[in-house]
Design a protein around this motif. Structure first.
Motif, PDB file in Angstrom:
ATOM      1  N   GLU A  26     -22.057  -7.014  17.689  1.00  0.00           N
ATOM      2  CA  GLU A  26     -22.651  -7.898  16.679  1.00  0.00           C
ATOM      3  C   GLU A  26     -21.540  -8.481  15.814  1.00  0.00           C
ATOM      4  N   ARG A 356     -27.391 -10.378  20.914  1.00  0.00           N
ATOM      5  CA  ARG A 356     -27.088  -9.777  19.607  1.00  0.00           C
ATOM      6  C   ARG A 356     -25.846 -10.405  18.997  1.00  0.00           C
ATOM      7  N   ASP A 391     -31.456  -3.895  20.326  1.00  0.00           N
ATOM      8  CA  ASP A 391     -31.547  -5.114  19.520  1.00  0.00           C
ATOM      9  C   ASP A 391     -32.560  -4.921  18.396  1.00  0.00           C
TER      10      ASP A 391
END
Length: 516
Positions: A26, A356, A391
């Motif tokens: 991320e 993500r 996620d």
């Protein structure tokens, strides 16, 4: 699974990288100038009612009016409007809702014109940040999120995360929250509450109640279209939502942010305070932990996979399309099905990561390599669903269609992370031609004359490609020593592998680039 958070702080904000087993999964950017973060509460003014859309456009100070649909009003919007009017007129003095009489729920199939009118004031919460040409998406069903619980005014309901499976634990949590929640406030119990004691839950709930009291205190004096209550920063939000015992380290390169994060973790999880570390190396924090290299490799139109296969990712206004290609990966004709299955599995894992990483939202269509065995198609679908469990964004995955396409819808609440990985050549500025390399040292020394003599800089550092650094430092009486004799001061030479072969830059003693 080992998780690490790497935070690169700068005067304009912070870039936050989340690593799982050293792999970037991320990437978030927190800008100081961003006033429209998901969760912020504004005092909106109704600008226009649109009966055809059953929605209203609301002024919250953004350049484009924000969008509020009837379904996002919340069942208790009448109570919110009533409270707002009473608080702003001075008719309601309490900060909680003990003595407040709730209104009835609105009709789910009603019309927005029956509830709102032009120029009316209404507190609204940012549900989606401004994306592309659209203004923010709003909700008047207010909620204030904490680490363990979410506070919902004008409700009595207690909801528990579906991920908490144990009935005994669900009953325990419900009884704990029922005993400590205030009247006319609902509570959503988050997954991380599992196993937590009364003290921790009560402290979190009291923090949220104090935020509500701050909202009521500010409401009478705040101007229309201004922020009433702000969400905590992106860094703290990430920590609040995902901090767990899997986290091993949090590295940050700024002293003030280091203290802020350590203080925040001390509040929410004191036993994990020691994982916050200050980055003290000379090289940039993202370069030191290999984040820069991963960003360059993970973003862009083509994403290469370890086995030789690759993804092609295309973005349009309406949807995202991902094509899976086997690349130079070869297999026997008899083994084509197995080869396609293995490539697709590898691609599915990377696609889950890419969603993500880029925070891709809306509709995503994936064209996997064709497989003929139904069992393989089912196993691939199950594998993709398992990878997508990591996620945090709400998403739905449909089984492969008869054309072999897999469709995903994924919640989009903020603009997609888009990083341009291709670079204009800094040496030729995109022209395709460069100065003769034999003149490189002359160019560097001409700049020395200007920086050292005319600007009278001291303690400068020259940053070049590693090959050029090796050339400058070669031998006992090398170029660096000659410069020391010529200019009367020692010039540091540092390498950066990201530079082009003839690229060079100068930095002051404060490590600020000297613009030429």
């Amino acid at each position: 699974m080992i998780k690490e958070l790497i935070i690169d702080s700068s005067p304009n904000g912070a870039t936050i990288a989340l690593l799982q087993d050293k792999q970037l999964v991320e990437l978030h950017k927190e800008q100081i100038s961003n006033n429209y973060t998901v969760g912020d509460i504004y005092l909106g003014r109704i600008k226009k009612i649109m009966p055809s859309l059953n929605a209203a456009f609301v002024d919250v100070g953004y350049e484009k009016d924000a969008f509020l649909h009837y379904l996002d009003l919340g069942p208790q919007v009448q109570s919110l409007l009533k409270l707002t009017k009473q608080v702003r007129s001075g008719g309601y003095q309490s900060k909680l809702l003990d003595g407040f009489k709730l209104e009835g729920d609105i009709n789910k199939g009603g019309k927005i014109s029956e509830i709102l009118s032009k120029n009316q004031l209404i507190p609204v919460q940012i549900a989606k940040e401004p994306i592309s040409t659209k203004g923010p998406r709003l909700s008047s069903d207010l909620s204030i999120a904490g680490r363990y619980v979410v506070l919902v005014p004008f409700s009595e309901a207690i909801s528990i995360s579906k991920k908490i499976k144990s009935n005994t634990e669900r009953n325990r949590l419900r009884k704990v929250v029922e005993s400590i929640k205030p009247k006319h406030f609902g509570v959503i119990i988050r997954t991380v509450s599992e196993g937590k004691g009364v003290d921790e839950l009560q402290k979190d709930l009291l923090d949220l109640i104090s935020k509500w009291e701050l909202f009521i205190t500010k409401l009478p004096s705040v101007e229309p279209s201004k922020k009433v209550l702000g969400e905590i920063g992106r860094t703290s939000t990430i920590l609040r939502d995902i901090l767990n015992p899997d986290f091993q380290h949090i590295y940050v390169n700024d002293n003030s942010m280091f203290e802020e994060i350590r203080s925040y973790i001390h509040e929410i999880s004191p036993d994990m305070e020691s994982i916050v570390r200050m980055h003290k190396h000379k090289e940039p924090i993202f370069e030191h932990f290999g984040v820069d290299k991963q960003i360059k490799g993970a973003f862009g139109k083509t994403v290469n996979l370890a086995g030789g296969a690759y993804l092609v990712i295309e973005h349009t206004e309406a949807l995202h399309v991902i094509d899976v290609n086997s690349g130079n990966r070869t297999a026997n004709k008899e083994n084509q099905e197995e080869n396609a299955y293995q490539v697709n599995k590898e691609a599915a894992k990377e696609i889950a990561r890419q969603l993500r990483l880029r925070d891709m939202g809306g509709i995503v269509v994936i064209d996997f390599i064709d497989m003929h065995k139904p069992q393989n198609r089912k196993e691939l679908f199950d594998y993709l669903r398992a990878e997508m469990l990591y996620d945090r964004a709400k998403h739905t995955i449909l089984p492969p269609s008869k054309f072999g396409l897999v469709q995903i819808t994924r919640q989009r609440v903020r603009p997609e992370m888009n990083i341009v990985t291709s670079e204009v050549c800094p040496t030729c500025n995109g022209t395709g031609t460069i100065r003769p390399t034999i003149l490189l040292m002359d160019d560097i020394e001409n700049n020395f004359n200007y920086i050292l003599d005319e600007q009278n800089e001291k303690g400068i550092t020259l940053v070049v490609h590693p090959y050029i650094q090796a050339y400058i430092k070669k031998g006992i009486y090398n170029r660096q020593m000659k410069w020391f004799v010529k200019y009367g001061q020692w010039i540091k030479v540092r390498s950066n592998p990201a530079y082009q072969i003839t690229e060079f830059r100068f930095f002051s003693s404060k490590d600020e680039e000297i613009k030429l």
